[in-house]
Write a protein that holds these residues in place. Structure first.
Motif, PDB file in Angstrom:
ATOM      1  N   SER A 214       0.853  -1.135   0.040  1.00  0.00           N
ATOM      2  CA  SER A 214       0.038  -0.214  -0.001  1.00  0.00           C
ATOM      3  C   SER A 214       0.740   1.184   0.149  1.00  0.00           C
ATOM      4  CB  SER A 214      -1.048   0.114   1.167  1.00  0.00           C
ATOM      5  OG  SER A 214      -0.250  -0.021   2.446  1.00  0.00           O
ATOM      6  N   HIS A 215       2.138   1.129   0.453  1.00  0.00           N
ATOM      7  CA  HIS A 215       2.812   2.282   0.604  1.00  0.00           C
ATOM      8  C   HIS A 215       4.100   2.514  -0.533  1.00  0.00           C
ATOM      9  CE1 HIS A 215       1.111   3.824   4.249  1.00  0.00           C
ATOM     10  NE2 HIS A 215       1.256   2.658   4.721  1.00  0.00           N
ATOM     11  N   GLU A 216       4.107   1.362  -1.692  1.00  0.00           N
ATOM     12  CA  GLU A 216       5.140   1.197  -2.391  1.00  0.00           C
ATOM     13  C   GLU A 216       5.458   2.311  -3.255  1.00  0.00           C
ATOM     14  OE1 GLU A 216       5.949  -1.603  -6.273  1.00  0.00           O
ATOM     15  OE2 GLU A 216       4.601  -2.558  -4.662  1.00  0.00           O
ATOM     16  N   VAL A 222      10.796   7.945  -1.864  1.00  0.00           N
ATOM     17  CA  VAL A 222      11.716   8.344  -0.705  1.00  0.00           C
ATOM     18  C   VAL A 222      13.246   7.775  -1.181  1.00  0.00           C
ATOM     19  CG1 VAL A 222      12.387   7.893   1.598  1.00  0.00           C
ATOM     20  CG2 VAL A 222      10.332   8.496   1.023  1.00  0.00           C
ATOM     21  N   VAL A 223      13.370   6.657  -1.687  1.00  0.00           N
ATOM     22  CA  VAL A 223      14.653   6.028  -2.013  1.00  0.00           C
ATOM     23  C   VAL A 223      15.103   6.798  -3.109  1.00  0.00           C
ATOM     24  CG1 VAL A 223      15.691   3.950  -3.094  1.00  0.00           C
ATOM     25  CG2 VAL A 223      14.031   3.440  -0.935  1.00  0.00           C
ATOM     26  N   TRP A 224      14.207   7.242  -4.230  1.00  0.00           N
ATOM     27  CA  TRP A 224      14.794   7.835  -5.343  1.00  0.00           C
ATOM     28  C   TRP A 224      15.396   9.107  -5.051  1.00  0.00           C
ATOM     29  CZ3 TRP A 224      14.351  12.338  -8.379  1.00  0.00           C
ATOM     30  CH2 TRP A 224      14.425  12.549  -9.415  1.00  0.00           C
ATOM     31  N   THR A 279       1.058   9.152   5.671  1.00  0.00           N
ATOM     32  CA  THR A 279       0.345   7.787   6.007  1.00  0.00           C
ATOM     33  C   THR A 279       1.639   6.823   6.114  1.00  0.00           C
ATOM     34  OG1 THR A 279       0.094   7.375   3.606  1.00  0.00           O
ATOM     35  CG2 THR A 279      -1.791   8.322   5.307  1.00  0.00           C
ATOM     36  N   LEU A 280       2.645   7.074   5.313  1.00  0.00           N
ATOM     37  CA  LEU A 280       3.716   6.086   5.367  1.00  0.00           C
ATOM     38  C   LEU A 280       4.496   6.404   6.747  1.00  0.00           C
ATOM     39  CD1 LEU A 280       6.256   4.348   4.202  1.00  0.00           C
ATOM     40  CD2 LEU A 280       7.054   6.281   3.087  1.00  0.00           C
ATOM     41  N   ILE A 281       4.674   7.783   7.308  1.00  0.00           N
ATOM     42  CA  ILE A 281       5.619   7.847   8.330  1.00  0.00           C
ATOM     43  C   ILE A 281       4.775   7.665   9.650  1.00  0.00           C
ATOM     44  CG2 ILE A 281       6.717   9.697   9.671  1.00  0.00           C
ATOM     45  CD1 ILE A 281       7.521  10.870   6.722  1.00  0.00           C
ATOM     46  N   ARG A 282       3.441   8.059   9.593  1.00  0.00           N
ATOM     47  CA  ARG A 282       2.882   8.011  10.871  1.00  0.00           C
ATOM     48  C   ARG A 282       2.865   6.901  11.845  1.00  0.00           C
ATOM     49  NH1 ARG A 282      -2.494   8.856   9.391  1.00  0.00           N
ATOM     50  NH2 ARG A 282      -2.011  11.090   9.244  1.00  0.00           N
ATOM     51  N   THR A 287       4.712   4.295  16.804  1.00  0.00           N
ATOM     52  CA  THR A 287       5.514   3.102  17.377  1.00  0.00           C
ATOM     53  C   THR A 287       6.583   3.709  18.206  1.00  0.00           C
ATOM     54  OG1 THR A 287       4.826   1.505  15.629  1.00  0.00           O
ATOM     55  CG2 THR A 287       6.652   0.984  17.074  1.00  0.00           C
ATOM     56  N   GLU A 288       7.436   4.789  17.654  1.00  0.00           N
ATOM     57  CA  GLU A 288       8.637   5.178  18.331  1.00  0.00           C
ATOM     58  C   GLU A 288       8.096   5.957  19.414  1.00  0.00           C
ATOM     59  OE1 GLU A 288      12.403   5.671  19.183  1.00  0.00           O
ATOM     60  OE2 GLU A 288      11.511   4.491  17.312  1.00  0.00           O
TER      61      GLU A 288
END
Length: 301
Positions: A214-216, A222-224, A279-282, A287-288
């Motif tokens: 879902s976050h692909e 981000v990697v790019w 939504t990717l980071i939250r 959790t942190e």
């Protein structure tokens, strides 16, 4: 760790090893092949040259080994020129310090390169040994080489692979007892569950797979961005010749502007917006924060 959107399989395994996810398995490309055969983890891209092209490439890489190959070589022509040009572009991109910054040839590859590019997820699984090209000759009666195939993964798949380490059904049995160990080995080879084992199903990796899927696009973005920004910084600092130094105000401004431009380019390339990144980071932030809160509570008690 450096970010790479097209990481070779051997490099991917080296980066995966320090995560200690696959504790009881040999960390080699055979591990990745096993994950692919189980449809758990696929390379993002697979380069695969047609056999005649691969044989001619092999022959040029082994000029010190004069021989006459038994099977056809690619003749001069459009396909050979495309293969050579494609490999040259990959080489220049990987050595950008020498050749300068250039687009990755796999980001938006030209139609003439399509024949060399596969997306493994869309193909039936085939063992690496079966993909090799036959380069038998008058010198070597039977010889195969895997120079025709190269798998590439993305850095974010390292986290995904770590999640998959415990996927499946887990059995507990006392392998310290030689008789039990021999009986268990025999049962497994016969396709049976060893007697006296307790087992458990682990569905968490399946949930993780859905989350990653879902976050692909956001993960790819981000990697790019991270990889291109790192390359830009290397380009800016090359003139300093290594060692520790501070960026000049002009260099700092150039780097800052490049980061902003690359962020916009990445978002556009992968069609994502701020909500996708949020939504990717939250979940990771939550959790942190939960971990920090638990630590604070323990310290108070």
């Amino acid at each position: 760790m450096q970010f790479h959107r097209f990481m070779r399989a051997d490099e991917f395994v080296r980066e995966l090893a320090p995560l200690h996810a696959f504790r009881s398995e040999y960390m080699g490309t055979s591990l990745l092949e096993g994950l692919e055969s189980a449809s758990l983890l696929f390379p993002r891209i697979r380069l695969r040259y047609p056999d005649p092209v691969a044989r001619r490439l092999w022959l040029e890489m082994h000029e010190d080994m004069p021989c006459q190959l038994k099977h056809p070589l690619e003749p001069d022509g459009a396909r050979w020129d495309s293969a050579v040009d494609f490999r040259n572009r990959l080489h220049r991109w990987q050595n950008y310090i020498v050749y300068g910054i250039s687009p990755h040839p796999l980001d938006d590859y030209e139609p003439r390169f399509t024949e060399f590019v596969q997306r493994p997820k869309d193909f039936s699984f085939e063992r690496r040994l079966d993909r090799r090209v036959d380069v038998s000759s008058d010198v070597y009666e039977t010889l195969f080489d895997d120079c025709n195939v190269e798998d590439y993964y993305s850095s974010w798949q390292l986290l995904f692979a770590a999640e998959l380490a415990d996927a499946g059904i887990h059995m507990r049995i006392n392998l310290a007892d030689r008789n039990i160990a021999r009986a268990a080995e025999k049962a497994i080879h016969q396709g049976r569950i060893p007697a006296g084992t307790s087992s458990a199903f682990n569905f968490l990796p399946a949930h993780a797979a859905r989350n990653f899927a879902s976050h692909e696009k956001a993960l790819d973005a981000v990697v790019w961005f991270a990889e291109e920004r790192s390359r830009m910084l290397s380009k800016i600092t090359t003139q300093h010749g290594g060692g520790r130094f501070r960026l000049s105000p002009a260099e700092g401004a150039q780097y800052e502007q490049a980061g902003q431009d690359l962020a916009l380019a990445s978002a556009k390339r992968f069609s994502i917006g701020g909500n996708d990144l949020e939504t990717l980071i939250r979940p990771n932030c939550e959790t942190e924060l939960e971990g920090l809160a638990e630590g604070s509570n323990r310290s108070l008690t």
